[in-house]
Design a protein around this motif. Structure first.
Motif, short mmCIF file in Angstrom:
data_model
loop_
_atom_site.label_atom_id
_atom_site.label_comp_id
_atom_site.label_asym_id
_atom_site.label_seq_id
_atom_site.Cartn_x
_atom_site.Cartn_y
_atom_site.Cartn_z
N ARG A 1 -6.40 1.25 8.65
CA ARG A 1 -7.51 1.60 9.01
C ARG A 1 -7.92 1.32 10.40
O ARG A 1 -8.19 1.30 11.27
CB ARG A 1 -8.02 0.11 8.68
CG ARG A 1 -9.46 0.29 9.02
CD ARG A 1 -10.16 -0.66 8.55
NE ARG A 1 -10.34 -0.67 7.12
CZ ARG A 1 -11.08 -2.25 6.68
NH1 ARG A 1 -11.57 -2.87 7.18
NH2 ARG A 1 -10.85 -2.58 4.73
N GLY A 2 -6.70 0.37 10.92
CA GLY A 2 -6.85 -0.50 12.17
C GLY A 2 -6.72 1.08 13.34
O GLY A 2 -7.35 1.19 13.91
N LEU A 3 -5.07 1.65 13.21
CA LEU A 3 -5.53 2.69 14.50
C LEU A 3 -5.77 3.59 13.91
O LEU A 3 -6.38 3.69 15.03
CB LEU A 3 -3.47 3.20 13.66
CG LEU A 3 -3.46 4.51 14.55
CD1 LEU A 3 -2.88 3.91 16.20
CD2 LEU A 3 -2.14 5.27 14.42
N SER B 1 0.52 -0.85 -0.05
CA SER B 1 0.10 -0.32 -0.34
C SER B 1 1.07 1.38 -0.01
O SER B 1 1.96 1.52 0.68
CB SER B 1 -0.92 0.55 0.93
OG SER B 1 -1.34 0.72 1.61
N SER B 2 0.04 2.44 -0.85
CA SER B 2 1.37 3.30 -0.76
C SER B 2 0.55 4.21 0.44
O SER B 2 1.19 5.75 0.35
CB SER B 2 1.31 4.05 -1.93
OG SER B 2 -0.38 4.75 -2.31
N LYS C 1 -13.49 3.05 4.83
CA LYS C 1 -12.97 2.59 3.30
C LYS C 1 -11.60 2.65 3.97
O LYS C 1 -11.13 2.42 2.60
CB LYS C 1 -13.70 4.18 3.04
CG LYS C 1 -15.12 4.58 3.44
CD LYS C 1 -16.67 3.33 2.82
CE LYS C 1 -17.93 3.38 3.35
NZ LYS C 1 -18.15 2.78 3.96
N PHE C 2 -10.84 2.45 4.92
CA PHE C 2 -9.39 3.06 4.14
C PHE C 2 -8.41 1.36 3.69
O PHE C 2 -9.54 0.56 4.59
CB PHE C 2 -8.93 3.82 5.48
CG PHE C 2 -8.89 5.13 5.58
CD1 PHE C 2 -9.50 6.07 5.01
CD2 PHE C 2 -8.02 6.26 6.51
CE1 PHE C 2 -9.41 7.45 5.32
CE2 PHE C 2 -7.49 7.28 6.50
CZ PHE C 2 -8.21 7.81 5.60
N PRO C 3 -8.15 1.70 3.24
CA PRO C 3 -7.63 0.03 3.37
C PRO C 3 -6.57 -0.49 4.65
O PRO C 3 -6.05 0.37 5.72
CB PRO C 3 -6.11 0.53 2.37
CG PRO C 3 -5.58 1.86 1.98
CD PRO C 3 -6.83 2.37 2.94
N GLU C 4 -6.08 -1.57 4.74
CA GLU C 4 -6.08 -2.37 5.81
C GLU C 4 -4.11 -1.89 5.96
O GLU C 4 -3.95 -2.00 5.30
CB GLU C 4 -6.43 -3.56 6.25
CG GLU C 4 -7.54 -3.87 6.40
CD GLU C 4 -8.02 -5.39 6.99
OE1 GLU C 4 -7.00 -5.81 7.88
OE2 GLU C 4 -8.82 -5.51 6.37
#
Length: 67
Positions: free
Chosen positions: A18-20, A10-11, A64-67
Protein backbone atom coordinates in the motif's frame (compact mmCIF):
# COMPACT_ATOMS: atom_id res chain seq x y z
CA UNK A 1 4.45 -11.64 31.80
CA UNK A 2 5.86 -11.27 28.32
CA UNK A 3 3.83 -11.03 25.16
CA UNK A 4 5.23 -12.10 21.86
CA UNK A 5 3.91 -10.46 18.77
CA UNK A 6 3.91 -12.68 15.73
CA UNK A 7 4.18 -10.67 12.55
CA UNK A 8 2.19 -12.13 9.73
CA UNK A 9 4.35 -12.29 6.63
CA UNK A 10 2.56 -11.04 3.52
CA UNK A 11 2.90 -12.96 0.29
CA UNK A 12 2.54 -9.71 -1.68
CA UNK A 13 5.70 -8.37 -3.32
CA UNK A 14 7.22 -5.29 -1.71
CA UNK A 15 6.43 -3.03 -4.70
CA UNK A 16 2.72 -3.95 -4.58
CA UNK A 17 2.15 -2.91 -0.98
CA UNK A 18 0.00 0.00 0.00
CA UNK A 19 2.59 2.63 0.96
CA UNK A 20 4.48 2.93 -2.31
CA UNK A 21 1.45 2.46 -4.55
CA UNK A 22 -0.59 5.09 -2.67
CA UNK A 23 2.24 7.57 -3.16
CA UNK A 24 2.35 6.80 -6.88
CA UNK A 25 -1.44 7.22 -7.18
CA UNK A 26 -1.29 10.52 -5.30
CA UNK A 27 1.49 11.73 -7.60
CA UNK A 28 -0.62 10.76 -10.61
CA UNK A 29 -3.54 12.81 -9.28
CA UNK A 30 -1.19 15.77 -8.70
CA UNK A 31 0.20 15.52 -12.24
CA UNK A 32 -3.35 15.52 -13.62
CA UNK A 33 -4.16 18.59 -11.53
CA UNK A 34 -1.09 20.41 -12.86
CA UNK A 35 -2.00 19.40 -16.40
CA UNK A 36 -5.47 20.88 -15.87
CA UNK A 37 -4.22 24.28 -14.73
CA UNK A 38 -1.31 24.89 -17.09
CA UNK A 39 -1.83 27.50 -19.85
CA UNK A 40 0.67 26.20 -22.42
CA UNK A 41 -0.46 23.02 -24.18
CA UNK A 42 -3.98 22.06 -25.13
CA UNK A 43 -3.02 18.38 -25.40
CA UNK A 44 -1.98 18.31 -21.72
CA UNK A 45 -5.27 19.94 -20.78
CA UNK A 46 -7.15 17.37 -22.87
CA UNK A 47 -5.64 14.41 -21.02
CA UNK A 48 -5.77 15.96 -17.53
CA UNK A 49 -9.18 14.52 -16.60
CA UNK A 50 -8.22 11.04 -17.75
CA UNK A 51 -4.97 11.28 -15.75
CA UNK A 52 -6.76 12.39 -12.58
CA UNK A 53 -9.41 9.71 -13.06
CA UNK A 54 -6.74 7.02 -13.45
CA UNK A 55 -4.97 8.25 -10.32
CA UNK A 56 -8.20 8.27 -8.32
CA UNK A 57 -9.19 4.78 -9.47
CA UNK A 58 -5.69 3.53 -8.68
CA UNK A 59 -5.85 5.07 -5.21
CA UNK A 60 -9.22 3.44 -4.50
CA UNK A 61 -7.97 0.03 -5.60
CA UNK A 62 -4.60 0.32 -3.85
CA UNK A 63 -6.21 1.36 -0.56
CA UNK A 64 -7.46 -2.23 -0.28
CA UNK A 65 -3.93 -3.69 -0.52
CA UNK A 66 -2.12 -4.94 2.60
CA UNK A 67 0.48 -2.72 4.25
Amino acid sequence: MSRTVVSKRSSWPRWARRGLMENIATALIAVGFLMLFQPFALSLYSYSFVTMLAGTATFIIVSKFPE
